[in-house]
Design a protein around this motif. Structure first.
Motif, short mmCIF file in Angstrom:
data_model
loop_
_atom_site.label_atom_id
_atom_site.label_comp_id
_atom_site.label_asym_id
_atom_site.label_seq_id
_atom_site.Cartn_x
_atom_site.Cartn_y
_atom_site.Cartn_z
N THR A 185 -28.47 -69.15 40.83
CA THR A 185 -29.91 -69.22 40.58
C THR A 185 -30.73 -68.49 41.64
N VAL A 186 -30.51 -68.82 42.91
CA VAL A 186 -31.33 -68.23 43.97
C VAL A 186 -31.17 -66.72 44.06
N TYR B 19 -24.32 -72.21 34.91
CA TYR B 19 -23.09 -71.79 35.57
C TYR B 19 -22.85 -72.57 36.87
N GLU B 20 -23.90 -72.74 37.67
CA GLU B 20 -23.74 -73.42 38.95
C GLU B 20 -23.31 -74.88 38.78
N ILE C 286 -38.20 -69.51 36.53
CA ILE C 286 -37.83 -70.17 35.27
C ILE C 286 -36.70 -69.42 34.57
N GLY C 287 -36.78 -68.10 34.54
CA GLY C 287 -35.75 -67.33 33.87
C GLY C 287 -34.39 -67.46 34.53
N ALA C 288 -34.36 -67.42 35.86
CA ALA C 288 -33.08 -67.50 36.57
C ALA C 288 -32.40 -68.84 36.34
N GLY C 289 -33.19 -69.90 36.13
CA GLY C 289 -32.61 -71.21 35.95
C GLY C 289 -32.02 -71.47 34.58
N VAL C 290 -32.38 -70.66 33.59
CA VAL C 290 -31.91 -70.90 32.22
C VAL C 290 -30.39 -70.81 32.14
N LEU C 291 -29.81 -69.75 32.70
CA LEU C 291 -28.36 -69.59 32.67
C LEU C 291 -27.72 -69.78 34.04
#
Length: 326
Positions: free
Chosen positions: A186-187, A98-99, A89-94
């Motif tokens: 994200t990944v 960007y992606e 969840i955290g990685a997807g916030v920003l």
């Protein structure tokens, strides 16, 4: 902003609810089986009367041998959950902004970038907290009979009950958000956040936790059972704490060396009454432990560590986003 955040994270909310339902479905039958065995073995009666008689010891050992492995294995399988949930969840916030290039729209509106991120952090953190506290209640219900015998300091209990699960998840969420901000992917951010989470959590669990509070100690009569090493099935009537170590000490209070204990074991192994012989030598068993009533103290300390690290990371992310070029 609330509606906007809901639109962005509603799939994750549904996934969290599905996770709660799945874990409940898995643990519900095992929980009923544990409670049935707890009652049939009469363990509750033994604990209520605080008796350490041979019949009660036998009943508790039988109960623990039947379900302790199952409880620990199930808990072990679910222990990575807070790190995975928070990192994803955290990685997807920003990272996703960007992606997909959506930052061009999101950060050119009337709401400043810092405020935009702060509000999302608060709303997502509230949702994560609600999910984690619900999961903790499920795990606590499942392990309740076992906790009465083996205690709540066992890793499978301590890591999933109380406040620690929430602290872990918020910390992993903060790591994921910062990684997404710095890596813009994200990944890779998920991988870095989960690795960072484990790199912090493992030393805390296996080294720092036992040092939160100075442990207590007590002296008791030695037995042959304890001279031959810790029991694989810790059974203590009442409310068991967390045994850190126990050693034989002589009348002067000095701990016997491993070689001395080894020779002593050989001497008493074939004796008719080895316990009486050990007492006659003036030996005592020194147990170093954390009392059971410190469980919530330890929970608050561990939650404060991980939640505090999360606050620092999230504050860094807000300041970095506010002042950096896109």
């Amino acid at each position: 902003m609330i509606w906007f955040t809901w639109r962005l994270h509603r799939a994750q909310v549904y996934a969290g609810l599905a996770l709660i339902a799945l874990i409940t479905a898995i643990f519900l039958p095992y929980g009923h089986a544990v409670r049935g065995s707890f009652a049939s073995h009469g363990v509750g009666t033994c604990l209520a009367h605080d008796t350490g008689g041979e019949s009660c010891q036998t009943a508790m050992i039988a109960f623990v041998q039947q379900f302790n492995a199952i409880a620990n294995h199930l808990s072990t399988w679910f222990s990575p959950i807070p790190g995975l949930i928070g990192a994803v969840i955290g990685a997807g916030v920003l990272g996703r902004e960007y992606e997909q290039g959506t930052w061009r729209l999101a950060w050119t509106q009337s709401v400043p970038r810092g405020r935009w991120l702060t509000q999302r952090i608060l709303l997502v953190s509230a949702g994560l907290t609600a999910i984690c506290l619900t999961l903790s209640l499920v795990f606590t219900w499942f392990r309740s009979p076992m906790d009465q015998v083996t205690g709540r300091f066992a890793p499978g209990a301590f890591d999933l009950e109380g406040l620690s699960l929430t602290g872990y998840t918020l910390f992993a969420f903060a790591l994921g958000l910062v990684a997404g901000l710095l890596l813009r992917r994200t990944v890779p951010a998920i991988v870095v956040a989960f690795a960072g989470f484990m790199a912090v959590r493992m030393p805390v669990e296996f080294w720092l936790r036992q040092r939160y509070v100075t442990p207590a100690s007590k002296l008791s009569a030695p037995t042959l059972h304890h001279t031959m090493g810790p029991s694989a099935v810790p059974v203590t009537p009442g409310k068991p704490g967390w045994t850190l170590s126990y050693d034989l000490v002589n009348a002067s209070g000095h701990t016997l060396t491993g070689a001395e204990q080894g020779r002593l074991e050989e001497q008493v192994r074939t004796m008719h009454d080895p316990d009486a012989y050990l007492r006659g030598l003036g030996l005592h068993l020194k147990t170093v432990y954390q009392p059971a009533d410190r469980f919530w103290t330890f929970q608050f300390i561990e939650f404060s560590i991980f939640a505090g690290l999360a606050v620092v990371l999230l504050a860094f992310a807000v300041q970095r986003l506010r002042h950096r070029g896109v």
